[in-house]
Design a protein around this motif. Structure first.
Motif, short mmCIF file in Angstrom:
data_model
loop_
_atom_site.label_atom_id
_atom_site.label_comp_id
_atom_site.label_asym_id
_atom_site.label_seq_id
_atom_site.Cartn_x
_atom_site.Cartn_y
_atom_site.Cartn_z
N SER A 72 0.83 -1.21 0.00
CA SER A 72 0.00 0.00 0.00
C SER A 72 0.86 1.26 0.00
N LEU A 73 1.93 1.25 0.80
CA LEU A 73 2.84 2.39 0.83
C LEU A 73 3.54 2.57 -0.52
N ALA A 76 1.00 4.14 -2.93
CA ALA A 76 0.84 5.57 -2.66
C ALA A 76 2.07 6.34 -3.09
N SER A 128 2.02 8.05 5.95
CA SER A 128 1.62 8.81 4.76
C SER A 128 2.31 10.17 4.72
N ASP A 351 -5.53 12.32 1.25
CA ASP A 351 -4.69 12.10 2.42
C ASP A 351 -3.69 10.97 2.21
N TYR A 352 -4.02 10.04 1.31
CA TYR A 352 -3.19 8.85 1.18
C TYR A 352 -2.71 8.54 -0.24
N VAL A 353 -3.60 8.47 -1.22
CA VAL A 353 -3.24 7.74 -2.43
C VAL A 353 -3.50 8.43 -3.77
N HIS A 358 -0.86 16.20 1.15
CA HIS A 358 -1.83 16.47 2.22
C HIS A 358 -1.30 17.47 3.25
#
Length: 420
Positions: A72-73, A76, A128, A351-353, A358
């Motif tokens: 996931s990181l 992103a 994030s 905020d994340y992806v 952000h």
């Protein structure tokens, strides 16, 4: 008119924060590493022997983080890098322009040499923010990027998810430190921590005050306040979407601000009901409910034109539009940190992806500034080259204006070039 609340405006509280932070900065300036170690023990309740995070700690962090989190990181990070690279492509050096013969003007894009990225650690780790702070600096071409984050009591060092994010983002060095003392270390340097040219990243009121006090000795991105969202919506959107997106902001912090502006009384009532329903099952309900009660607002307006006017006057950090005419309304808006268009574009994506940053202006500062982006780390430095012909055309006017201002050495400097 509703004004976004600045939670740091209480004079007594401001005075207390200022005196505490000023004392911490002075201690770090004088005592260096020892001050950082003592202050970490005092404020974070963690005893450190060294501040710099060794390479083996990064390697171990990958073992402590799930494979899904790592993937996931990486997802992103790739999207943030993609957007930063395309932003960089919009910035171009100006190599040559010549309005007066012999006077050649231009500018160079010069990356800042060193950057310090502050990654906060409050209720939860914030990997994030590591991506958002480090990747644009990397894309900009910053020579050395160092990052810091307060220690996790559980791990005795920076949380492994944050270390993994720092590594994926491309950090050069990481230090286990936080609070105003970390800002002092980045500003003055210590035996272990190198001083930097610019500090970026959000933090609590002590970090923000420290950034304010050192600004000028070092560059800073901005002075951030509590997080904000303003949502403009009509009956074309499900009330649940609005309710959850408001609560998403409320779970950030007890000082976060969530405002809903609508032309529909019916939708306003449905959103209120939906908020109550969502709070029954939300894991962060205690904080979110308190924040909504203290800082949540619903504004019913007569028209979308009025909604646009209110939004532009408030200049919110996050601005979300969910209406039948999203693009038309978006085109009328000017003041926002980041804009989210459509009911399938929640602030959470930003905020994340989604790839945008952000770290954004709060407290109506979006009226005159922007958030962190690749350009935060690039200086646009002017260049000029003047030939003899150009000098002869400039010298007389320059000499006269210098004389008007009484700067006689300036006048003499120009005169020496006349007809040289």
């Amino acid at each position: 008119m509703i004004i976004l609340k600045d939670v740091n405006k209480d004079p007594k509280k401001l005075e207390d924060v200022h005196s505490i932070v000023a004392s911490i900065l002075e201690q770090v300036k004088i005592e260096g590493d020892q001050a950082l170690i003592e202050l970490t023990k005092q404020y974070d309740r963690v005893e450190l022997s060294v501040l710099k995070v060794p390479r083996k700690a990064f390697q171990k962090a990958y073992e402590l983080v799930s494979g899904e989190t790592i993937k996931s990181l990486e997802f992103a990070a790739e999207q943030i890098k993609y957007f930063a690279e395309h932003q960089l492509a919009c910035l171009q050096p100006l190599k040559r322009c010549e309005h007066i013969p012999g006077v050649t003007l231009g500018h160079r894009l010069v990356p800042i040499k060193t950057c310090g990225a502050y990654i906060p650690a409050g209720r939860y780790p914030l990997p994030s923010t590591a991506l958002m702070s480090i990747i644009p600096a990397k894309v900009a071409g910053v020579d050395k990027i160092i990052a810091c984050s307060p220690p996790s009591k559980e791990f005795g060092t920076i949380h492994p998810a944050v270390l993994v994010a720092m590594d994926i983002a491309g950090v050069d060095e990481a230090y286990c430190m936080g609070g105003a003392q970390a800002i002092g270390a980045f500003t003055y340097g210590t035996e272990s921590v190198p001083k930097v040219d610019i500090i970026v990243g959000p933090g609590n009121k002590y970090v923000t005050e420290a950034k304010r006090l050192v600004s000028g000795s070092v560059g800073i991105d901005m002075l951030a306040g509590p997080s904000e969202v303003l949502i403009i919506a009509d009956e074309s959107v499900p009330a649940q979407f609005v309710a959850v997106d408001l609560l998403a902001k409320c779970e950030h912090d007890p000082n976060s601000i969530a405002i809903f502006v609508t032309t529909s009384r019916k939708l306003a009532e449905e959103v209120q009901k939906s908020i109550k329903e969502e709070l029954k099952t939300l894991g962060t309900a205690e904080l979110a409910a308190r924040t909504w009660a203290d800082n949540g607002k619903i504004i019913i307006v007569d028209s979308m034109d009025e909604a646009v006017k209110i939004s532009d006057e408030l200049a919110p950090e996050h601005l979300q539009i969910m209406t039948e005419n999203d693009d038309e309304i978006a085109g009328q808006l000017c003041n926002f940190g980041s804009l989210f268009i459509g009911k399938t574009a929640p602030v959470a994506f930003g905020d994340y992806v989604s790839g945008t940053n952000h770290t954004l202006p709060t407290l109506s500062c979006a009226r005159f500034t922007n958030g962190v982006w690749v350009g935060t780390f690039i200086k646009v430095s002017s260049v000029q080259k003047v030939s003899m012909e150009g000098a002869s055309r400039l010298a007389g006017v320059c000499s006269h204006l210098a004389g008007v201002e009484g700067l006689l050495a300036h006048q003499r400097s120009a005169e020496l070039r006349r007809g040289y």
